[in-house]
Structures are given as structure tokens and as C-alpha cells.
Design a protein around this motif. Structure first.
Motif, mmCIF file in Angstrom:
data_model
loop_
_atom_site.group_PDB
_atom_site.id
_atom_site.type_symbol
_atom_site.label_atom_id
_atom_site.label_comp_id
_atom_site.label_asym_id
_atom_site.label_seq_id
_atom_site.Cartn_x
_atom_site.Cartn_y
_atom_site.Cartn_z
ATOM 1 N N ARG A 69 1.055 -1.243 -0.050
ATOM 2 C CA ARG A 69 -0.033 0.047 0.076
ATOM 3 C C ARG A 69 0.844 1.187 0.057
ATOM 4 N NH1 ARG A 69 -4.927 -1.477 3.968
ATOM 5 N NH2 ARG A 69 -6.024 -3.060 2.985
ATOM 6 N N GLN A 72 2.422 1.489 -3.461
ATOM 7 C CA GLN A 72 1.667 1.801 -4.796
ATOM 8 C C GLN A 72 1.430 3.489 -4.593
ATOM 9 O OE1 GLN A 72 0.489 0.040 -6.910
ATOM 10 N NE2 GLN A 72 1.278 -1.977 -5.870
ATOM 11 N N ILE A 73 1.413 4.124 -3.441
ATOM 12 C CA ILE A 73 0.925 5.603 -3.525
ATOM 13 C C ILE A 73 2.215 6.266 -3.803
ATOM 14 C CG2 ILE A 73 0.616 7.328 -1.650
ATOM 15 C CD1 ILE A 73 -1.109 5.382 -0.061
ATOM 16 N N LEU A 76 3.020 5.411 -7.495
ATOM 17 C CA LEU A 76 2.029 6.225 -8.487
ATOM 18 C C LEU A 76 2.495 7.787 -8.639
ATOM 19 C CD1 LEU A 76 -0.426 5.795 -10.191
ATOM 20 C CD2 LEU A 76 -1.781 6.587 -8.318
ATOM 21 N N ILE A 77 2.768 8.197 -7.373
ATOM 22 C CA ILE A 77 3.223 9.862 -7.726
ATOM 23 C C ILE A 77 4.529 10.017 -8.246
ATOM 24 C CG2 ILE A 77 3.844 11.747 -6.252
ATOM 25 C CD1 ILE A 77 2.058 10.778 -4.053
ATOM 26 N N VAL A 120 -1.904 -0.479 -9.857
ATOM 27 C CA VAL A 120 -2.750 -0.115 -8.694
ATOM 28 C C VAL A 120 -4.171 -0.327 -8.772
ATOM 29 C CG1 VAL A 120 -3.546 1.920 -7.501
ATOM 30 C CG2 VAL A 120 -1.118 1.961 -8.020
#
Length: 187
Positions: A69, A72-73, A76-77, A120
Motif C-alpha cells: 500500500r 503503490q501510493i 504512483l506519484i 494500482v
């Protein structure tokens, strides 16, 4: 054409992991990160420490749900930025005659972002990725970086296959979402 395939290869690697491709590129080169935009200004000792620490977290933290988790955040950024940086760095390192560099960076960033975005989506659909998928992703990421320099045709073809899989799986993900929303409306 070979240069485009190499750019796709390294950008796809950035769509899977952030620090690992940067670390591999820096360690493969004798001049470390001197040709990588933004990273050339950071002292190599600091960069090796940060990238090694983050790569270890990517490799080992991704095996647990909480680590997935968090990754992933953050990925992704930062995947579009790293994908663009790696694409431009590859053009400079391989002395490819490609211009404009900003367009190459945008294409690399978009490919990395699309691959990460689909991943994601699958992460949330499956409520976590299986460990065997994560292990395959680690291996493919390393291979894509190595192929970008040594076998750009193979790396580019793998990257195009990953893009095709991402498009197909996002279509399946969209169908699943529509079916689940129709079922909830009926209830």
C-alpha cells in the motif's frame, strides 16, 4: 527505432519500481548519475545510500500488504518523473540523436504512469498482489533495465507486451467495475 525500444524498456522498468532502475543505471556506469537530469546535482554517496535503502524497501516491503500500500501510493506519484528521467538519461548515455528531449521524457513518463496506474487498479481489485506476481515484477524490472543497454530490441518488445497487457487488463478491470456497479444498483 532501436533507441525508441530502449527508451520504452527503461520507462517500463520505472513503471514497476522507482529506485531499483535508477540504482542499476548508476552502478552500471563508471560516471554514476552524471548524465541523469536532477540526480547529477546530488553527491553520489548520498544517492547510493538513498537509492539502496529505497530499493531494499521496494524489494522486501512489497512482500507484505502494508508495504504494498505504501509503495503503490509513492510509486504512483513518482513513476512519471522517474520514467521521464530514465528516458532522457538513456538518450544521453547512449548518445542517441533524438530530439526534443522533453518529448522523450514525457513519453517515458506516460508509459511508466500507465503501467503503474493499471497495477494500482489490480492491487485494489485483488486487495493486494500475490507474492509470485511481485517476484516476477522484480525480475522483469531488472531485466528491462539491463536489456535497455544490452539488448534494446528485446527490452522494447517486452515493454510493448507489458503495455498491451496493461491495456487489456484495464479493459477487464473496467468491465468488472461496470458489472459490480450494476449489481449494486439492482440491490
Amino acid at each position: 527505432m532501436i533507441g525508441i525500444l530502449a527508451i520504452l524498456s527503461v520507462s517500463a522498468a520505472a513503471g514497476m519500481r522507482i529506485a531499483l532502475p535508477l540504482l542499476i543505471i548508476g552502478l552500471l556506469r563508471s560516471d554514476l548519475w552524471s548524465q541523469v537530469p536532477l540526480l547529477a546535482a546530488i553527491p553520489p554517496q548520498v544517492l547510493i545510500g538513498v537509492l539502496t535503502s529505497w530499493s531494499l524497501f521496494e524489494l522486501f516491503g512489497s512482500k507484505k500488504l502494508l508495504g504494498q500500500r505504501i509503495l503503490q501510493i509513492i510509486q504512483l506519484i513518482f513513476s512519471p518523473l522517474v520514467g521521464g528521467l530514465l528516458a532522457v538519461a538513456l538518450v544521453k548515455m547512449a548518445n542517441l540523436e533524438m530530439s526534443p528531449l522533453w518529448l522523450i521524457g514525457v513519453i517515458g513518463g506516460l508509459l511508466a504512469f500507465v503501467l503503474k496506474l493499471v497495477q494500482v487498479g489490480w492491487f485494489f481489485r485483488l486487495r493486494g498482489l500475490p507474492i509470485w506476481v511481485i517476484c516476477i515484477e522484480d525480475i522483469v524490472c531488472i531485466l528491462l533495465v539491463l536489456f535497455a543497454f544490452d539488448a534494446p530490441k528485446n527490452g522494447g518488445l517486452i515493454a510493448l507486451m507489458l503495455l498491451w497487457i496493461a491495456i487489456r487488463s484495464s479493459t477487464a478491470w473496467r468491465k468488472w467495475y461496470r458489472q459490480s456497479s450494476q449489481v449494486s444498483e439492482l440491490k
